[in-house]
Design a protein around this motif. Sequence first.
Motif, PDB file in Angstrom:
ATOM      1  N   GLN A 121      14.317  -6.112  -1.421  1.00 20.91           N
ATOM      2  CA  GLN A 121      15.900  -5.815  -0.979  1.00 20.91           C
ATOM      3  C   GLN A 121      15.298  -4.259  -1.197  1.00 20.91           C
ATOM      4  OE1 GLN A 121      16.921  -7.035  -5.194  1.00 20.91           O
ATOM      5  NE2 GLN A 121      17.878  -8.307  -4.396  1.00 20.91           N
ATOM      6  N   THR A 122      14.384  -3.514  -2.145  1.00 20.64           N
ATOM      7  CA  THR A 122      14.241  -1.925  -1.671  1.00 20.64           C
ATOM      8  C   THR A 122      13.777  -1.884  -0.512  1.00 20.64           C
ATOM      9  OG1 THR A 122      13.365  -2.002  -4.055  1.00 20.64           O
ATOM     10  CG2 THR A 122      12.583  -0.098  -2.723  1.00 20.64           C
ATOM     11  N   ARG A 123      13.387  -2.752   0.150  1.00 15.07           N
ATOM     12  CA  ARG A 123      12.245  -2.484   1.860  1.00 15.07           C
ATOM     13  C   ARG A 123      14.081  -2.598   2.383  1.00 15.07           C
ATOM     14  NH1 ARG A 123       7.689  -5.369   4.426  1.00 15.07           N
ATOM     15  NH2 ARG A 123       8.889  -7.037   3.908  1.00 15.07           N
ATOM     16  N   LYS A 124      14.714  -3.533   1.682  1.00 16.39           N
ATOM     17  CA  LYS A 124      16.001  -3.680   3.675  1.00 16.39           C
ATOM     18  C   LYS A 124      16.849  -2.262   3.229  1.00 16.39           C
ATOM     19  CE  LYS A 124      16.199  -7.979   3.245  1.00 16.39           C
ATOM     20  NZ  LYS A 124      17.107  -9.739   2.912  1.00 16.39           N
ATOM     21  N   MET A 125      16.693  -1.307   1.437  1.00 20.95           N
ATOM     22  CA  MET A 125      17.330  -0.445   1.361  1.00 20.95           C
ATOM     23  C   MET A 125      16.332   0.625   1.545  1.00 20.95           C
ATOM     24  SD  MET A 125      17.718   2.481  -0.941  1.00 20.95           S
ATOM     25  CE  MET A 125      15.940   1.899  -1.767  1.00 20.95           C
ATOM     26  N   MET A 126      15.782   0.606   1.966  1.00 19.66           N
ATOM     27  CA  MET A 126      14.976   1.693   2.688  1.00 19.66           C
ATOM     28  C   MET A 126      14.493   2.300   4.016  1.00 19.66           C
ATOM     29  SD  MET A 126      11.689   2.369   0.802  1.00 19.66           S
ATOM     30  CE  MET A 126      11.158   3.742   1.238  1.00 19.66           C
ATOM     31  N   LYS A 127      14.650   1.044   4.780  1.00 18.82           N
ATOM     32  CA  LYS A 127      15.597   1.170   6.046  1.00 18.82           C
ATOM     33  C   LYS A 127      17.379   1.947   6.409  1.00 18.82           C
ATOM     34  CE  LYS A 127      15.419  -1.158  10.315  1.00 18.82           C
ATOM     35  NZ  LYS A 127      15.054  -2.717  10.718  1.00 18.82           N
ATOM     36  N   MET A 128      18.012   1.038   5.451  1.00 23.95           N
ATOM     37  CA  MET A 128      18.912   1.338   5.577  1.00 23.95           C
ATOM     38  C   MET A 128      19.251   3.304   5.199  1.00 23.95           C
ATOM     39  SD  MET A 128      22.916   0.250   3.384  1.00 23.95           S
ATOM     40  CE  MET A 128      22.469   1.124   2.104  1.00 23.95           C
ATOM     41  N   VAL A 129      18.478   3.563   4.121  1.00 28.41           N
ATOM     42  CA  VAL A 129      18.252   5.148   4.173  1.00 28.41           C
ATOM     43  C   VAL A 129      17.773   5.830   4.915  1.00 28.41           C
ATOM     44  CG1 VAL A 129      17.896   6.618   2.291  1.00 28.41           C
ATOM     45  CG2 VAL A 129      19.086   5.124   0.939  1.00 28.41           C
ATOM     46  N   THR A 130      17.260   5.837   5.433  1.00 28.62           N
ATOM     47  CA  THR A 130      16.216   6.303   6.334  1.00 28.62           C
ATOM     48  C   THR A 130      17.100   6.391   8.188  1.00 28.62           C
ATOM     49  OG1 THR A 130      13.974   5.312   5.945  1.00 28.62           O
ATOM     50  CG2 THR A 130      14.457   6.660   7.762  1.00 28.62           C
ATOM     51  N   GLY A 131      17.845   5.564   7.887  1.00 32.30           N
ATOM     52  CA  GLY A 131      18.901   5.477   9.542  1.00 32.30           C
ATOM     53  C   GLY A 131      19.875   6.348   8.912  1.00 32.30           C
ATOM     54  N   LEU A 132      20.461   6.718   7.617  1.00 32.91           N
ATOM     55  CA  LEU A 132      21.318   7.721   7.455  1.00 32.91           C
ATOM     56  C   LEU A 132      20.841   8.930   7.394  1.00 32.91           C
ATOM     57  CD1 LEU A 132      22.956   6.108   5.199  1.00 32.91           C
ATOM     58  CD2 LEU A 132      23.816   6.301   7.201  1.00 32.91           C
ATOM     59  N   ASN A 133      19.602   9.313   6.586  1.00 32.41           N
ATOM     60  CA  ASN A 133      18.516  10.288   6.538  1.00 32.41           C
ATOM     61  C   ASN A 133      17.115  10.649   6.697  1.00 32.41           C
ATOM     62  OD1 ASN A 133      18.258  13.004   5.072  1.00 32.41           O
ATOM     63  ND2 ASN A 133      19.598  12.869   3.466  1.00 32.41           N
ATOM     64  N   SER A 134      16.833  11.352   7.757  1.00 30.84           N
ATOM     65  CA  SER A 134      15.344  11.248   7.487  1.00 30.84           C
ATOM     66  C   SER A 134      14.286  12.131   7.038  1.00 30.84           C
ATOM     67  CB  SER A 134      14.874  10.870   8.972  1.00 30.84           C
ATOM     68  OG  SER A 134      15.401  12.842   9.696  1.00 30.84           O
ATOM     69  N   SER A 135      15.354  13.114   6.080  1.00 34.40           N
ATOM     70  CA  SER A 135      15.052  14.092   5.243  1.00 34.40           C
ATOM     71  C   SER A 135      13.561  13.416   4.230  1.00 34.40           C
ATOM     72  CB  SER A 135      15.431  14.533   4.210  1.00 34.40           C
ATOM     73  OG  SER A 135      15.982  14.067   3.617  1.00 34.40           O
ATOM     74  N   LYS A 136      12.822  14.382   4.375  1.00 32.77           N
ATOM     75  CA  LYS A 136      11.869  13.427   2.635  1.00 32.77           C
ATOM     76  C   LYS A 136      12.087  12.884   1.980  1.00 32.77           C
ATOM     77  CE  LYS A 136       9.658  18.173   3.199  1.00 32.77           C
ATOM     78  NZ  LYS A 136       8.804  19.190   2.607  1.00 32.77           N
ATOM     79  N   MET A 137      13.635  13.815   1.127  1.00 29.47           N
ATOM     80  CA  MET A 137      14.083  13.753  -0.122  1.00 29.47           C
ATOM     81  C   MET A 137      14.686  11.889  -0.056  1.00 29.47           C
ATOM     82  SD  MET A 137      13.622  15.849  -1.823  1.00 29.47           S
ATOM     83  CE  MET A 137      14.208  15.068  -3.345  1.00 29.47           C
ATOM     84  N   ALA A 138      15.102  11.298   1.193  1.00 30.75           N
ATOM     85  CA  ALA A 138      15.228  10.245   0.870  1.00 30.75           C
ATOM     86  C   ALA A 138      14.539   9.077   0.685  1.00 30.75           C
ATOM     87  CB  ALA A 138      16.307   9.826   2.682  1.00 30.75           C
ATOM     88  N   GLN A 139      13.319   9.232   1.095  1.00 28.57           N
ATOM     89  CA  GLN A 139      12.119   9.056   0.790  1.00 28.57           C
ATOM     90  C   GLN A 139      11.720   9.173  -0.374  1.00 28.57           C
ATOM     91  OE1 GLN A 139      10.081  10.515   3.717  1.00 28.57           O
ATOM     92  NE2 GLN A 139      11.350   9.430   4.813  1.00 28.57           N
ATOM     93  N   MET A 140      12.183   9.851  -0.971  1.00 24.47           N
ATOM     94  CA  MET A 140      11.736  10.199  -2.242  1.00 24.47           C
ATOM     95  C   MET A 140      12.592   9.474  -3.070  1.00 24.47           C
ATOM     96  SD  MET A 140      12.373  13.539  -4.908  1.00 24.47           S
ATOM     97  CE  MET A 140      14.472  12.865  -5.589  1.00 24.47           C
TER      98      MET A 140
ATOM     99  N   ASP B 274       0.745  -0.702   0.281  1.00 22.16           N
ATOM    100  CA  ASP B 274       0.133  -0.328  -0.119  1.00 22.16           C
ATOM    101  C   ASP B 274       0.497   1.332   0.394  1.00 22.16           C
ATOM    102  OD1 ASP B 274      -2.686  -0.964   0.449  1.00 22.16           O
ATOM    103  OD2 ASP B 274      -2.670  -1.675   2.156  1.00 22.16           O
ATOM    104  N   ASP B 275       1.815   1.259   1.136  1.00 25.11           N
ATOM    105  CA  ASP B 275       2.398   1.921   0.709  1.00 25.11           C
ATOM    106  C   ASP B 275       4.025   2.311  -0.581  1.00 25.11           C
ATOM    107  OD1 ASP B 275       2.347   2.566   3.283  1.00 25.11           O
ATOM    108  OD2 ASP B 275       3.876   1.289   4.364  1.00 25.11           O
ATOM    109  N   PHE B 276       3.997   1.360  -0.965  1.00 23.15           N
ATOM    110  CA  PHE B 276       4.855   1.326  -2.830  1.00 23.15           C
ATOM    111  C   PHE B 276       3.296   1.567  -3.631  1.00 23.15           C
ATOM    112  CE2 PHE B 276       6.820  -1.673  -5.451  1.00 23.15           C
ATOM    113  CZ  PHE B 276       7.421  -0.863  -6.037  1.00 23.15           C
ATOM    114  N   MET B 277       2.379   1.440  -3.404  1.00 23.19           N
ATOM    115  CA  MET B 277       1.567   1.951  -4.388  1.00 23.19           C
ATOM    116  C   MET B 277       1.789   3.579  -4.049  1.00 23.19           C
ATOM    117  SD  MET B 277      -0.693   0.973  -6.962  1.00 23.19           S
ATOM    118  CE  MET B 277      -1.167  -0.604  -6.797  1.00 23.19           C
ATOM    119  N   GLY B 278       1.489   3.932  -3.067  1.00 24.94           N
ATOM    120  CA  GLY B 278       1.428   5.518  -2.641  1.00 24.94           C
ATOM    121  C   GLY B 278       2.949   5.912  -3.142  1.00 24.94           C
ATOM    122  N   GLN B 279       3.918   5.450  -3.241  1.00 21.92           N
ATOM    123  CA  GLN B 279       4.926   6.065  -3.412  1.00 21.92           C
ATOM    124  C   GLN B 279       4.799   6.537  -5.323  1.00 21.92           C
ATOM    125  OE1 GLN B 279       7.630   7.075  -0.890  1.00 21.92           O
ATOM    126  NE2 GLN B 279       6.440   7.042  -0.571  1.00 21.92           N
ATOM    127  N   ILE B 280       4.216   5.391  -5.744  1.00 23.96           N
ATOM    128  CA  ILE B 280       4.165   6.096  -7.006  1.00 23.96           C
ATOM    129  C   ILE B 280       2.812   6.335  -7.688  1.00 23.96           C
ATOM    130  CG2 ILE B 280       3.073   3.935  -9.206  1.00 23.96           C
ATOM    131  CD1 ILE B 280       4.051   1.694  -8.006  1.00 23.96           C
TER     132      ILE B 280
END
Length: 453
Positions: free
Chosen positions: A421-440, A333-339
């Motif tokens: 794989q993306t879910r794992k990567m997103m968790k790693m990226v969020t840990g480094l940078n919590s800004s909105k652009m990290a999610q983008m 559901d989150d993935f679809m929202g991002q799309i």
Amino acid sequence: MFENLSDRLERSFKILKGEGKITEINVAETLKDVRRALLDADVNYKVAKSFTDTVKQKALGMNVLTAVKPSQLMVKIVHDELAELMGGKAAELKIEGRAGAPAIILMSGLQGSGKTTFSGKLAKMLKERNHKKPLLVACDVYRPAAIEQLKVVGETVGVPVYSEPDNKNVVEIANHAIQEAKSKANDVVIIDTAGRLAVDEEMMQEIETLKKAVNPNETLFVVDSMTGQDAVNTAKEFNDRLDFDGVILTKLDGDTRGGAALSIRTVVTKPIKFVGTGEKMEAIDVFYPERMADRILGMGDIVSLVERAQQQFDEEEAKKLEKKIRKNKFDFDDFMGQIQQIKKMGNIKDLAAMIPGVGKQIKDLDIDDNAFKGIEAIINSMTPKERANPDIINPSRRRRIAAGSGTKLDDVNRLMKQFEQTRKMMKMVTGLNSSKMAQMAAAMKMRGGMPKF
């Protein structure tokens, strides 16, 4: 847009590669090629000649620093002059009313230039970005279904439309609309007028009379950039009669050579205020000459990319999403929202071209904006429980999802693997940078790794 011009300019600068210094001979050779490139892009001949003469004068008057190569210096000079040619800086839109009255924006242009659609885009932008309460006014009383078209546009962007279907007096309609706006607290009135030819004296007189009657804060001329040099000539004719405040270039996402964007500012001495970059109502950009110069010279436009992302990504939603990512609860559901958010940002190839160095690499690739459809079909074939709990999607469920979405089992398996794989990567990226652009950035990463259907 501008792809051919960008390629030609790049080839022109290569003439200076390997040269130890700038001389009148190698500059003349380079600028001869630059002039040809501009003319091929449908730039006005006088504008192209004046432009290259100015660049030559500046290039010969500068000493090349040891740390800067002649070709690099020439790129810098051409960049600055391109930006200056297109106006130097962005022109503001006057949207503050006078003495408690609403601000009035009068749209003008040829038939088929995209006035009605752009009126809707502008209304949506003012509503969402400037927190205004616009009112659209239907003053095209000649074209069949013009009023209905504006009503459809208004409904799409959530903006009311004022019309008087049985009245052919545009001055009366506009004045009644302004009174309506005052009574309903609408602070911006956008008047959509009929398309007209500069040689049609009766129609030109009508819009002149309308302008005098409503005394607009802004009179904007909408022009189809696909018409090239003819667009510039038409703009001059309209400006001589209307003395408009700014130009709107539509269809810049099409197969246009870009000459109108480069010539029109010089010929009519009026700024380009906005550009239309697609059919969607979100496809409207403020015109920034420096950013356009960056894109013409293949330097990307990362600032505009960030701004588009910020417009689509809600801060509160981003915070909620970040919490889910940290807990490894990111689901389909989150993935679809991002799309959906990425799709609202515009054409995928256009977005990628904003990243420095990427535009040149993907210019020959056919990036289909419908590439999301296969992904959406797979996700929509999942049950609500499966979308919220991807881990329960076992082999038998995957077979059912493949059959329901009209895709292959391999496609579903590939998406599941990449999603994990993306879910794992997103968790790693969020840990480094919590800004909105990290999610983008993570969402864009997903797009890049999606299976093709």
